[in-house]
Every structure is written in structure tokens, then in C-alpha cells.
Design a protein around this motif. Structure first.
Motif, PDB file in Angstrom:
ATOM      1  N   CYS A  23      40.140  39.313  24.855  1.00 43.28           N
ATOM      2  CA  CYS A  23      40.524  39.334  26.037  1.00 43.28           C
ATOM      3  C   CYS A  23      40.607  38.321  26.583  1.00 43.28           C
ATOM      4  CB  CYS A  23      39.043  40.619  26.685  1.00 43.28           C
ATOM      5  SG  CYS A  23      40.064  41.172  28.263  1.00 43.28           S
ATOM      6  N   ASN A  24      41.697  37.589  26.996  1.00 43.44           N
ATOM      7  CA  ASN A  24      41.979  36.529  27.750  1.00 43.44           C
ATOM      8  C   ASN A  24      42.959  36.962  28.572  1.00 43.44           C
ATOM      9  OD1 ASN A  24      41.162  34.780  25.752  1.00 43.44           O
ATOM     10  ND2 ASN A  24      42.541  36.321  24.522  1.00 43.44           N
ATOM     11  N   SER A  25      42.646  36.268  30.127  1.00 40.66           N
ATOM     12  CA  SER A  25      43.316  36.209  31.220  1.00 40.66           C
ATOM     13  C   SER A  25      43.950  35.182  31.394  1.00 40.66           C
ATOM     14  CB  SER A  25      42.275  36.712  32.358  1.00 40.66           C
ATOM     15  OG  SER A  25      42.978  36.925  34.259  1.00 40.66           O
ATOM     16  N   SER A  26      45.388  35.540  32.293  1.00 41.63           N
ATOM     17  CA  SER A  26      46.485  34.191  32.462  1.00 41.63           C
ATOM     18  C   SER A  26      45.390  33.706  34.409  1.00 41.63           C
ATOM     19  CB  SER A  26      47.535  35.028  33.295  1.00 41.63           C
ATOM     20  OG  SER A  26      47.609  36.235  34.484  1.00 41.63           O
ATOM     21  N   THR A  27      44.121  34.090  34.632  1.00 43.61           N
ATOM     22  CA  THR A  27      43.866  33.240  36.340  1.00 43.61           C
ATOM     23  C   THR A  27      42.074  33.877  35.846  1.00 43.61           C
ATOM     24  OG1 THR A  27      43.801  35.535  36.920  1.00 43.61           O
ATOM     25  CG2 THR A  27      45.270  34.468  37.810  1.00 43.61           C
ATOM     26  N   THR A  28      41.559  32.723  36.628  1.00 46.18           N
ATOM     27  CA  THR A  28      39.967  32.915  36.091  1.00 46.18           C
ATOM     28  C   THR A  28      39.249  34.392  37.011  1.00 46.18           C
ATOM     29  OG1 THR A  28      40.467  30.631  36.602  1.00 46.18           O
ATOM     30  CG2 THR A  28      37.869  32.059  37.322  1.00 46.18           C
ATOM     31  N   LEU A  29      38.786  34.374  35.911  1.00 44.61           N
ATOM     32  CA  LEU A  29      38.115  35.870  36.874  1.00 44.61           C
ATOM     33  C   LEU A  29      36.868  36.114  36.996  1.00 44.61           C
ATOM     34  CD1 LEU A  29      39.207  38.029  32.992  1.00 44.61           C
ATOM     35  CD2 LEU A  29      40.192  38.150  35.238  1.00 44.61           C
ATOM     36  N   SER A  30      36.457  37.179  38.000  1.00 49.12           N
ATOM     37  CA  SER A  30      35.413  36.808  38.731  1.00 49.12           C
ATOM     38  C   SER A  30      34.020  37.704  38.132  1.00 49.12           C
ATOM     39  CB  SER A  30      35.879  37.889  40.330  1.00 49.12           C
ATOM     40  OG  SER A  30      35.986  39.119  39.945  1.00 49.12           O
ATOM     41  N   ASN A  31      35.193  38.611  37.656  1.00 48.22           N
ATOM     42  CA  ASN A  31      33.976  39.693  36.625  1.00 48.22           C
ATOM     43  C   ASN A  31      35.097  40.353  35.506  1.00 48.22           C
ATOM     44  OD1 ASN A  31      34.240  42.374  36.642  1.00 48.22           O
ATOM     45  ND2 ASN A  31      33.965  41.454  39.226  1.00 48.22           N
ATOM     46  N   ILE A  32      34.151  40.647  34.416  1.00 46.61           N
ATOM     47  CA  ILE A  32      35.517  42.037  33.541  1.00 46.61           C
ATOM     48  C   ILE A  32      34.162  42.796  33.110  1.00 46.61           C
ATOM     49  CG2 ILE A  32      33.947  40.336  31.216  1.00 46.61           C
ATOM     50  CD1 ILE A  32      37.151  40.464  30.039  1.00 46.61           C
ATOM     51  N   GLN A  33      34.577  43.452  32.877  1.00 45.90           N
ATOM     52  CA  GLN A  33      33.648  44.730  32.703  1.00 45.90           C
ATOM     53  C   GLN A  33      34.979  45.075  31.505  1.00 45.90           C
ATOM     54  OE1 GLN A  33      35.168  47.607  35.341  1.00 45.90           O
ATOM     55  NE2 GLN A  33      33.281  46.184  37.286  1.00 45.90           N
ATOM     56  N   TRP A  34      34.132  46.468  29.958  1.00 40.67           N
ATOM     57  CA  TRP A  34      34.367  46.885  28.912  1.00 40.67           C
ATOM     58  C   TRP A  34      34.137  48.180  29.662  1.00 40.67           C
ATOM     59  CZ3 TRP A  34      37.166  44.623  25.369  1.00 40.67           C
ATOM     60  CH2 TRP A  34      37.088  43.181  24.968  1.00 40.67           C
ATOM     61  N   TYR A  35      35.774  49.236  28.785  1.00 42.94           N
ATOM     62  CA  TYR A  35      35.711  50.040  29.093  1.00 42.94           C
ATOM     63  C   TYR A  35      35.440  51.097  27.230  1.00 42.94           C
ATOM     64  CZ  TYR A  35      35.728  50.052  33.614  1.00 42.94           C
ATOM     65  OH  TYR A  35      34.665  49.989  35.318  1.00 42.94           O
ATOM     66  N   LYS A  36      34.655  52.211  27.149  1.00 41.89           N
ATOM     67  CA  LYS A  36      35.633  52.702  25.662  1.00 41.89           C
ATOM     68  C   LYS A  36      35.985  54.076  25.632  1.00 41.89           C
ATOM     69  CE  LYS A  36      33.372  54.340  21.581  1.00 41.89           C
ATOM     70  NZ  LYS A  36      32.099  54.682  20.849  1.00 41.89           N
ATOM     71  N   GLN A  37      36.665  54.226  25.232  1.00 43.89           N
ATOM     72  CA  GLN A  37      37.998  55.654  25.513  1.00 43.89           C
ATOM     73  C   GLN A  37      37.822  56.112  23.836  1.00 43.89           C
ATOM     74  OE1 GLN A  37      41.867  55.751  27.171  1.00 43.89           O
ATOM     75  NE2 GLN A  37      41.929  57.816  27.485  1.00 43.89           N
ATOM     76  N   ARG A  38      37.448  57.450  23.971  1.00 41.22           N
ATOM     77  CA  ARG A  38      37.057  58.174  22.221  1.00 41.22           C
ATOM     78  C   ARG A  38      38.381  58.937  22.590  1.00 41.22           C
ATOM     79  NH1 ARG A  38      32.132  57.910  19.750  1.00 41.22           N
ATOM     80  NH2 ARG A  38      30.231  57.878  21.671  1.00 41.22           N
ATOM     81  N   PRO A  39      38.923  59.458  21.823  1.00 45.28           N
ATOM     82  CA  PRO A  39      40.268  59.906  21.616  1.00 45.28           C
ATOM     83  C   PRO A  39      39.860  61.751  22.302  1.00 45.28           C
ATOM     84  CG  PRO A  39      39.417  59.170  19.031  1.00 45.28           C
ATOM     85  CD  PRO A  39      38.313  58.648  20.114  1.00 45.28           C
ATOM     86  N   GLY A  40      41.819  61.539  22.891  1.00 44.95           N
ATOM     87  CA  GLY A  40      41.242  63.006  23.625  1.00 44.95           C
ATOM     88  C   GLY A  40      40.188  62.571  25.111  1.00 44.95           C
TER      89      GLY A  40
END
Lengths: 110, 112
Positions: A23-40
């Protein structure tokens, strides 16, 4: 505005192989989160990283936040069929919501 | 479970008709969000709310309006639905003290 790019869009692996999404951002991030989505299903929160250079582990998942707080990665060791789904990174922090990457679809072949 | 429900879960409608999607939470959180999810675009923010009668636009707000007259309900309205608004819509809530988003199960809208 802030843009968050995520690669690859799709990743096919054999069960037992490792997997990484970036994951790459164009600006400095205060934080980053990750999520998972199962099919459906709906996105489910995995973790939040806040500090520069931070590394966190959840069993076979390793999350990293870059030193400049503009990039992050999620690494899964020895994938299992239960890891199938789409993984999203999400940067930001204010009340105006979070900017999501487009996600990486993980497809696992038994 | 995060105590967030969306209704309806599925809806098929015709172009030009109004549609309202409801998001209901039992957690009393101030921050609520509407996202749409489309293949190749990920999750895009439509509107969000800081609290009762306090809303703001996200990146894809054109064609959508929202209302929040009570803490627990956040309504998304398509005044005149178009085929480009066929999508899966997710509502989310966000606790102030932790920051992560809790998503509802989604509302699948098809505009013919």
C-alpha cells in the motif's frame, strides 16, 4: 486529495505459499488500517498501525508501516484456504472517513 | 457484533425512482459513514456524519443525499436513481476512542 494505491490487484498462490500486498500513499499518513473482506461479506478490521516503522504480528500475518508513514505492507506466511478474500489498506485518521486502497484479491489454489 | 444493521439488504428498482437506504446502530457512536463498493474501485466514501444533523460530502457524493435526525439512524437517499448507482452500499460506524470502522452487512442495489 489523498490517494492510496494498493498492489497487486489480484494474487494467485498455491496453498502454503506466502502472500504480500503493498500500500502506498501520496501523502504522509497519520495511521494506516487493514481490513479483510471475505467473498460476499463485509470488510472486517484487522489492525491499525500508528508509529513510523511499526511492525505488528497476528499469528501468520505481519503488518508493517514505513518509516516515512507513506507505505505499508501485509504479509501472510504459509497461506491457508481461510485466508481467501480481499485485503484493503486504509489511510487517514480524521472524522471524514478513511481513504481505502482498491484492495488485493487473494485467490488460493489447493 | 458491532450492532449495525442495514435495510433493505437487496433492492431492485428502475431508473428515475427514489431510493432510501437505512443504516441503524445500537452503539450510540457519533461517526457514521456511507461507502459504495464497485469492482475495480474498492470502497469509496459517499457521505459521512459527525453527529445529529451534522453531515458532509465524501469523494462520490453527486446524486446522493443523507440525513441524520437521530444518533442511531443514518439515511442515504438517491433522489432519482441511475444505472451508474448500481452498487453494493456499506454503512460503517466508528468509535471515537479506537478509530476503526465497523461495517454493516451491505445493501445491494440494482437500478434497471
Amino acid at each position: 486529495g489523498q490517494q492510496v494505491m494498493q498492489i497487486p490487484q489480484y494474487q494467485h498462490v498455491q496453498e502454503g505459499e506466502d502472500f504480500t500486498t503493498y500500500c502506498n500513499s501520496s501523502t504522509t499518513l497519520s495511521n494506516i488500517q487493514w481490513y479483510k473482506q471475505r467473498p460476499g461479506g463485509h470488510p472486517v478490521f484487522l489492525i491499525q498501525l500508528v508509529k513510523s516503522g511499526e511492525v505488528k504480528k497476528q499469528k501468520r500475518l505481519t503488518f508493517q508501516f514505513g518509516e516515512a508513514k507513506k507505505n505499508s505492507s501485509l504479509h501472510i506466511t504459509a497461506t491457508q484456504t481461510t485466508d481467501v478474500g480481499t485485503y484493503f489498506c486504509c489511510g487517514g485518521g480524521g472524522a471524514d472517513g478513511l481513504t481505502f486502497g482498491k484492495g488485493t484479491h487473494l485467490i488460493i489454489q489447493p | 457484533d458491532a450492532g449495525i444493521t442495514q435495510s433493505p439488504r437487496h433492492k431492485v428498482t428502475e431508473t428515475g425512482t427514489p431510493v432510501t437506504l437505512r443504516c441503524h446502530q445500537t452503539e450510540n457512536h457519533r461517526y457514521m459513514y456511507w461507502y459504495r463498493q464497485d469492482p475495480g474501485h474498492g470502497l469509496r466514501l459517499i457521505h459521512y456524519s459527525y453527529g445529529v444533523k451534522d453531515t458532509d460530502k465524501g469523494e462520490v457524493s453527486d446524486g446522493y443525499s443523507v440525513s441524520r435526525s437521530k444518533t442511531e439512524d443514518f439515511l442515504l437517499t438517491l433522489e432519482s436513481a441511475t444505472s451508474s448507482q448500481t452498487s453494493v452500499y456499506f454503512c460503517a460506524i466508528r468509535p471515537m476512542n479506537t478509530g476503526e470502522l465497523f461495517f454493516g452487512e451491505g445493501s445491494r442495489l440494482t437500478v434497471l
